[in-house]
Design a protein around this motif. Sequence first.
Motif, PDB file in Angstrom:
ATOM      1  N   MET A   1       0.858  -1.242  -0.016  1.00 16.98           N
ATOM      2  CA  MET A   1      -0.222   0.137  -0.029  1.00 16.98           C
ATOM      3  C   MET A   1       0.944   1.210   0.007  1.00 16.98           C
ATOM      4  O   MET A   1       2.089   1.224   0.813  1.00 16.98           O
ATOM      5  CB  MET A   1      -0.986   0.012   1.225  1.00 16.98           C
ATOM      6  CG  MET A   1      -1.733   1.047   1.192  1.00 16.98           C
ATOM      7  SD  MET A   1      -2.890   0.943   2.624  1.00 16.98           S
ATOM      8  CE  MET A   1      -4.132  -0.318   2.230  1.00 16.98           C
ATOM      9  N   LYS A   2       0.603   2.065  -0.859  1.00 15.48           N
ATOM     10  CA  LYS A   2       1.463   3.591  -0.853  1.00 15.48           C
ATOM     11  C   LYS A   2       1.029   4.446   0.155  1.00 15.48           C
ATOM     12  O   LYS A   2      -0.041   4.304   0.827  1.00 15.48           O
ATOM     13  CB  LYS A   2       1.209   4.293  -2.210  1.00 15.48           C
ATOM     14  CG  LYS A   2       1.611   3.356  -3.548  1.00 15.48           C
ATOM     15  CD  LYS A   2       1.282   3.942  -4.583  1.00 15.48           C
ATOM     16  CE  LYS A   2       1.932   3.360  -5.545  1.00 15.48           C
ATOM     17  NZ  LYS A   2       2.160   2.002  -5.774  1.00 15.48           N
ATOM     18  N   GLU A   5      -2.425   6.188   0.347  1.00 16.23           N
ATOM     19  CA  GLU A   5      -3.417   5.281   0.779  1.00 16.23           C
ATOM     20  C   GLU A   5      -3.518   5.036   2.176  1.00 16.23           C
ATOM     21  O   GLU A   5      -4.321   5.128   3.109  1.00 16.23           O
ATOM     22  CB  GLU A   5      -3.197   3.922   0.204  1.00 16.23           C
ATOM     23  CG  GLU A   5      -3.355   4.012  -1.458  1.00 16.23           C
ATOM     24  CD  GLU A   5      -3.242   2.707  -2.296  1.00 16.23           C
ATOM     25  OE1 GLU A   5      -3.671   2.274  -3.110  1.00 16.23           O
ATOM     26  OE2 GLU A   5      -1.757   2.139  -1.746  1.00 16.23           O
ATOM     27  N   LYS A  30       9.375  -1.030   3.451  1.00 14.80           N
ATOM     28  CA  LYS A  30       9.863  -1.386   2.014  1.00 14.80           C
ATOM     29  C   LYS A  30       9.864  -0.269   1.136  1.00 14.80           C
ATOM     30  O   LYS A  30       8.687   0.230   1.091  1.00 14.80           O
ATOM     31  CB  LYS A  30       9.726  -2.829   1.600  1.00 14.80           C
ATOM     32  CG  LYS A  30       9.732  -3.918   2.750  1.00 14.80           C
ATOM     33  CD  LYS A  30      11.507  -4.030   2.679  1.00 14.80           C
ATOM     34  CE  LYS A  30      11.485  -5.314   3.292  1.00 14.80           C
ATOM     35  NZ  LYS A  30      12.153  -5.314   5.090  1.00 14.80           N
ATOM     36  N   LYS A  31      10.852   0.115  -0.088  1.00 16.78           N
ATOM     37  CA  LYS A  31      10.452   0.721  -1.013  1.00 16.78           C
ATOM     38  C   LYS A  31      10.573  -0.096  -2.290  1.00 16.78           C
ATOM     39  O   LYS A  31      11.377  -1.220  -2.160  1.00 16.78           O
ATOM     40  CB  LYS A  31      11.649   1.896  -0.918  1.00 16.78           C
ATOM     41  CG  LYS A  31      11.213   2.542   0.209  1.00 16.78           C
ATOM     42  CD  LYS A  31      12.223   3.733   0.263  1.00 16.78           C
ATOM     43  CE  LYS A  31      12.135   4.996   1.471  1.00 16.78           C
ATOM     44  NZ  LYS A  31      13.052   5.912   1.291  1.00 16.78           N
ATOM     45  N   ASN A  32       9.896   0.235  -3.190  1.00 18.46           N
ATOM     46  CA  ASN A  32       9.716  -0.407  -4.658  1.00 18.46           C
ATOM     47  C   ASN A  32      11.024   0.129  -5.300  1.00 18.46           C
ATOM     48  O   ASN A  32      11.887   0.979  -4.632  1.00 18.46           O
ATOM     49  CB  ASN A  32       8.594  -0.350  -5.460  1.00 18.46           C
ATOM     50  CG  ASN A  32       8.293   1.110  -5.626  1.00 18.46           C
ATOM     51  OD1 ASN A  32       9.083   2.096  -5.941  1.00 18.46           O
ATOM     52  ND2 ASN A  32       6.917   1.318  -6.189  1.00 18.46           N
ATOM     53  N   ILE A  36       9.438   4.343  -3.926  1.00 22.76           N
ATOM     54  CA  ILE A  36       8.209   4.614  -3.302  1.00 22.76           C
ATOM     55  C   ILE A  36       7.968   3.381  -1.993  1.00 22.76           C
ATOM     56  O   ILE A  36       8.169   2.277  -2.499  1.00 22.76           O
ATOM     57  CB  ILE A  36       7.280   4.520  -4.380  1.00 22.76           C
ATOM     58  CG1 ILE A  36       7.389   5.796  -5.425  1.00 22.76           C
ATOM     59  CG2 ILE A  36       5.730   5.018  -3.721  1.00 22.76           C
ATOM     60  CD1 ILE A  36       6.641   5.472  -6.650  1.00 22.76           C
ATOM     61  N   ARG A  37       7.406   4.027  -1.043  1.00 22.54           N
ATOM     62  CA  ARG A  37       7.258   3.192   0.060  1.00 22.54           C
ATOM     63  C   ARG A  37       5.993   2.413  -0.302  1.00 22.54           C
ATOM     64  O   ARG A  37       5.141   2.802  -0.877  1.00 22.54           O
ATOM     65  CB  ARG A  37       6.766   4.088   1.130  1.00 22.54           C
ATOM     66  CG  ARG A  37       8.120   4.715   2.076  1.00 22.54           C
ATOM     67  CD  ARG A  37       7.549   5.964   2.772  1.00 22.54           C
ATOM     68  NE  ARG A  37       8.695   6.309   3.542  1.00 22.54           N
ATOM     69  CZ  ARG A  37       9.412   7.451   3.146  1.00 22.54           C
ATOM     70  NH1 ARG A  37       9.059   8.036   1.703  1.00 22.54           N
ATOM     71  NH2 ARG A  37      10.512   8.000   3.636  1.00 22.54           N
ATOM     72  N   ASP A  38       6.215   1.101   0.303  1.00 15.82           N
ATOM     73  CA  ASP A  38       5.258  -0.059  -0.035  1.00 15.82           C
ATOM     74  C   ASP A  38       4.911  -0.618   1.403  1.00 15.82           C
ATOM     75  O   ASP A  38       5.779  -1.599   1.607  1.00 15.82           O
ATOM     76  CB  ASP A  38       5.671  -0.921  -0.946  1.00 15.82           C
ATOM     77  CG  ASP A  38       4.766  -1.779  -1.432  1.00 15.82           C
ATOM     78  OD1 ASP A  38       3.098  -1.715  -1.209  1.00 15.82           O
ATOM     79  OD2 ASP A  38       4.727  -3.174  -2.076  1.00 15.82           O
ATOM     80  N   TYR A  39       3.824   0.023   1.909  1.00 15.34           N
ATOM     81  CA  TYR A  39       3.590  -0.723   3.376  1.00 15.34           C
ATOM     82  C   TYR A  39       3.109  -2.167   3.390  1.00 15.34           C
ATOM     83  O   TYR A  39       1.900  -2.120   2.350  1.00 15.34           O
ATOM     84  CB  TYR A  39       2.510   0.280   3.986  1.00 15.34           C
ATOM     85  CG  TYR A  39       2.986   1.584   4.278  1.00 15.34           C
ATOM     86  CD1 TYR A  39       3.514   2.031   5.621  1.00 15.34           C
ATOM     87  CD2 TYR A  39       3.419   2.509   3.429  1.00 15.34           C
ATOM     88  CE1 TYR A  39       4.120   3.020   6.043  1.00 15.34           C
ATOM     89  CE2 TYR A  39       3.862   3.977   3.764  1.00 15.34           C
ATOM     90  CZ  TYR A  39       4.229   4.080   5.102  1.00 15.34           C
ATOM     91  OH  TYR A  39       4.758   5.268   5.279  1.00 15.34           O
ATOM     92  N   SER A  40       3.473  -3.012   4.058  1.00 15.85           N
ATOM     93  CA  SER A  40       2.931  -4.342   4.178  1.00 15.85           C
ATOM     94  C   SER A  40       1.681  -4.292   5.082  1.00 15.85           C
ATOM     95  O   SER A  40       1.737  -3.311   5.968  1.00 15.85           O
ATOM     96  CB  SER A  40       4.218  -5.245   4.675  1.00 15.85           C
ATOM     97  OG  SER A  40       4.494  -4.793   6.036  1.00 15.85           O
TER      98      SER A  40
END
Length: 126
Positions: A1-2, A5, A30-32, A36-40
Amino acid sequence: MKISEVSKKYDISPDTLRYYEKMGLLPNVKKNSSGIRDYSEADLGWVEFIKCMRGAGLSIEVLARYIELFNLGDSTREERKNILIKEREKLIEKRDAIQQTIDRLDYKIERYDNTLLKKEQKLLRS
């Protein structure tokens, strides 16, 4: 999730989420490949926990220490529990102080109502 969001879902600004990350509250986001941050799901659980605890008044420092200990593993379980117990005790003290203030306000409001009623009754008798 960005981040946008997450921000919308939890009503927390992106700047606040970045600040939490910087302060060690969300250290594992984590970042893609584009950065860009990608929240788990685990990150979202921490966001929810942090929002709840901050809303109750826990400091960034206390939460950072708790999360640091959590990340160190099971050997810190007792210390983490003690942090939670201590913070719970502080919240109970705050709750009790707030209840005393509410009781005093209720008393004052009731006195206003009684005083007004007496004045109205006095006016009606005149």
